[in-house]
Design a protein around this motif. Structure first.
Motif, short mmCIF file in Angstrom:
data_model
loop_
_atom_site.label_atom_id
_atom_site.label_comp_id
_atom_site.label_asym_id
_atom_site.label_seq_id
_atom_site.Cartn_x
_atom_site.Cartn_y
_atom_site.Cartn_z
N TYR A 76 62.72 62.09 -14.08
CA TYR A 76 63.45 60.99 -13.45
C TYR A 76 64.95 61.21 -13.55
CZ TYR A 76 64.96 56.40 -12.05
OH TYR A 76 65.58 55.37 -11.36
N LYS A 77 65.40 61.82 -14.63
CA LYS A 77 66.82 62.11 -14.80
C LYS A 77 67.33 63.06 -13.73
CE LYS A 77 70.06 63.46 -18.47
NZ LYS A 77 70.15 63.96 -19.87
N ARG A 78 66.46 63.92 -13.19
CA ARG A 78 66.88 64.87 -12.16
C ARG A 78 67.25 64.19 -10.86
NH1 ARG A 78 63.29 70.19 -11.63
NH2 ARG A 78 65.27 70.87 -10.76
N ARG A 79 66.89 62.91 -10.71
CA ARG A 79 67.23 62.19 -9.48
C ARG A 79 68.73 62.15 -9.25
NH1 ARG A 79 68.55 57.67 -7.17
NH2 ARG A 79 69.42 56.91 -9.13
N TRP A 80 69.51 62.30 -10.32
CA TRP A 80 70.96 62.29 -10.19
C TRP A 80 71.46 63.43 -9.31
CZ3 TRP A 80 74.74 59.15 -10.33
CH2 TRP A 80 76.05 59.59 -10.50
N GLN A 81 70.67 64.50 -9.17
CA GLN A 81 71.12 65.66 -8.40
C GLN A 81 71.26 65.34 -6.92
OE1 GLN A 81 68.20 68.38 -10.87
NE2 GLN A 81 69.55 69.68 -9.69
N ILE A 82 70.45 64.44 -6.40
CA ILE A 82 70.59 64.09 -4.98
C ILE A 82 71.85 63.23 -4.78
CG2 ILE A 82 69.17 61.99 -5.02
CD1 ILE A 82 68.10 62.85 -2.26
N GLU A 83 72.22 62.46 -5.78
CA GLU A 83 73.48 61.71 -5.71
C GLU A 83 74.66 62.67 -5.67
OE1 GLU A 83 73.64 58.57 -5.32
OE2 GLU A 83 71.70 57.80 -5.97
N LEU A 84 74.61 63.73 -6.45
CA LEU A 84 75.66 64.74 -6.44
C LEU A 84 75.73 65.45 -5.09
CD1 LEU A 84 75.22 66.33 -9.99
CD2 LEU A 84 76.91 64.63 -9.27
N PHE A 85 74.56 65.66 -4.48
CA PHE A 85 74.54 66.28 -3.14
C PHE A 85 75.24 65.40 -2.12
CE2 PHE A 85 72.29 66.08 0.96
CZ PHE A 85 72.69 67.30 1.49
N PHE A 86 74.94 64.12 -2.11
CA PHE A 86 75.60 63.20 -1.17
C PHE A 86 77.11 63.21 -1.40
CE2 PHE A 86 71.46 60.68 -0.95
CZ PHE A 86 71.15 61.17 0.30
N ARG A 87 77.52 63.20 -2.66
CA ARG A 87 78.95 63.21 -2.97
C ARG A 87 79.59 64.51 -2.47
NH1 ARG A 87 80.45 62.25 -9.14
NH2 ARG A 87 79.24 60.37 -8.66
N TRP A 88 78.91 65.64 -2.65
CA TRP A 88 79.45 66.93 -2.22
C TRP A 88 79.63 66.97 -0.71
CZ3 TRP A 88 79.12 71.03 0.90
CH2 TRP A 88 79.73 72.21 0.50
N VAL A 89 78.61 66.54 0.02
CA VAL A 89 78.67 66.60 1.48
C VAL A 89 79.78 65.70 2.00
CG1 VAL A 89 77.43 66.02 3.60
CG2 VAL A 89 76.26 67.24 1.79
N LYS A 90 79.91 64.51 1.45
CA LYS A 90 80.95 63.59 1.93
C LYS A 90 82.35 64.06 1.55
CE LYS A 90 78.07 59.46 2.09
NZ LYS A 90 77.88 58.07 1.62
#
Length: 384
Positions: free
Chosen positions: A286-300
């Motif tokens: 469940y902690k790995r879910r943070w990686q998709i948040e980092l992806f959104f931040r990177w793309v934006k």
């Protein structure tokens, strides 16, 4: 004199042009086209993403200033009005199909056993112009959502869709493809027992969160190892018979609730249909879910996905698809060199050197000196 391709050319060579031409033919994207082909439209939009162009005028001016080098790229100068029309009218499915093809290239070396794949599901909001009527959800306010399935091991998205912002996350998620046997991790935005049962029926493991008012029935406690003080409890039970008064729960199998205290002091109730794996591993998943948040931040942060060149739904879908295409192209180009370790730093160097003629694996070094061929006649200006 030895020819050196531009950095832009080195990025574009990862585009599967043969498959792209097939997509153009399948969707008849170039039918009745006289000026701007779909290929030239794609190159212009990739240039806009990599250069950080702020609008159609800047795209037109930038490509015009490099007109001499567009020939080697297979591109052409693009009038802004023509590009605007193409973004509004060309089928976005061509660009979506290219994204899918590139996902296959980016994950080609990630062959894993069934059950080892981890997929993260989430959505992110995209602000739009107040004139984007197709995405209006309140008076004078418009917006869209980008729904993504992200592979944290491959570090890239494997599925993406765009909807108006007023479409619920779970509604968009129900249209997503399911990989049998994979692990899916998602948050409270996808709280639907029927949705969970669909994954369970496909042999998938789910890891998500329970709401505070959801109580398990017939629950039995399991022993919690003392070496993990952040794990407060671990028990197996059943979900309520109904998710709402009018909705019966189709998920009748036993589930597992793991209570975890995170560093902020908040206690999370993590739910999974995996009754065997250790509580520690489930909490880490469940902690790995943070990686998709980092992806959104990177793309934006690194690409053009917060400011759009067109207001129509088709134009927004195309620009989001091209942004994700560029992300995958950068990942593929970054993998061909060993000098710049981080993708963000590599992206910034590509932007600065985009139309320069230099090797992509030598971006940190000063450009090489010009090679002088002494067999050529040189003319020196002399004072008389």
């Amino acid at each position: 004199m030895r020819h050196e391709n531009s950095v832009f050319h080195s990025v574009l060579k990862h585009v599967p042009w043969g498959r792209f031409d097939q997509l153009v033919d399948e969707h008849q994207a170039d039918k009745h086209v006289r000026q701007l082909t779909t290929k030239n439209q794609l190159i212009a939009l990739i240039y806009a993403q990599l250069s950080g162009a702020q609008g159609l005028r800047e795209i037109e001016a930038g490509l015009s200033s490099h007109a001499a080098r567009l020939y080697h790229l297979g591109g052409a100068q693009v009038p802004r009005a023509t590009l605007s029309d193409a973004n509004s009218l060309r089928p976005w499915q061509v660009f979506g199909g290219l994204f899918t093809q590139l996902v296959g290239q980016a994950t080609r070396g990630m062959r894993r056993k069934v059950g080892e794949a981890v997929h993260l599901i989430d959505a992110s909001g995209l602000p739009l112009s107040a004139l984007s009527n197709w995405a209006q959800f309140s008076a004078g306010v418009c917006g869209a959502k980008m729904h993504v399935i992200y592979d944290p091991d491959a570090e890239c998205p494997i599925y993406a869709a765009v909807t108006p912002a007023n479409v619920n996350d779970i509604t968009a998620a129900k249209a997503m493809p399911i990989t049998a046997g994979a692990t899916y991790v998602f948050d409270l935005g996808y709280y639907d027992y029927g949705f969970w049962a669909k994954f369970d029926a496909a042999g998938c493991r789910i890891v998500t969160r329970l709401k505070a008012n959801t109580k398990l029935t017939d629950a039995t406690d399991r022993r919690v190892p003392k070496r993990h003080p952040d794990i407060l409890s671990d028990r197996i039970g059943h979900l309520p018979q109904r998710m709402a008064r009018s909705r019966q729960n189709p998920f009748h199998k036993p589930v597992r609730e793991i209570r975890v205290r995170i560093p902020t002091g908040k206690v999370l109730r993590i739910l999974t249909n995996d009754l065997k794996t250790s509580a520690r591993k489930i909490a880490d998943l469940y902690k790995r879910r943070w990686q998709i948040e980092l992806f959104f931040r990177w793309v934006k942060q690194a690409l053009k996905i917060k400011h759009f060149f067109g207001r129509s739904e088709n134009a927004v879908r195309i620009q989001v698809a091209v942004a994700l295409i560029v992300f995958l192209l950068l990942r593929l180009a970054h993998a061909t060199q060993r000098v710049v370790p981080g993708l963000l730093a590599f992206t910034r160097l590509v932007r600065v050197n985009l139309m320069h003629r230099r090797s992509i694996d030598n971006l940190l070094q000063p450009p090489p000196p010009s090679i002088v061929d002494h067999r050529q006649i040189s003319f020196d200006l002399c004072q008389v």
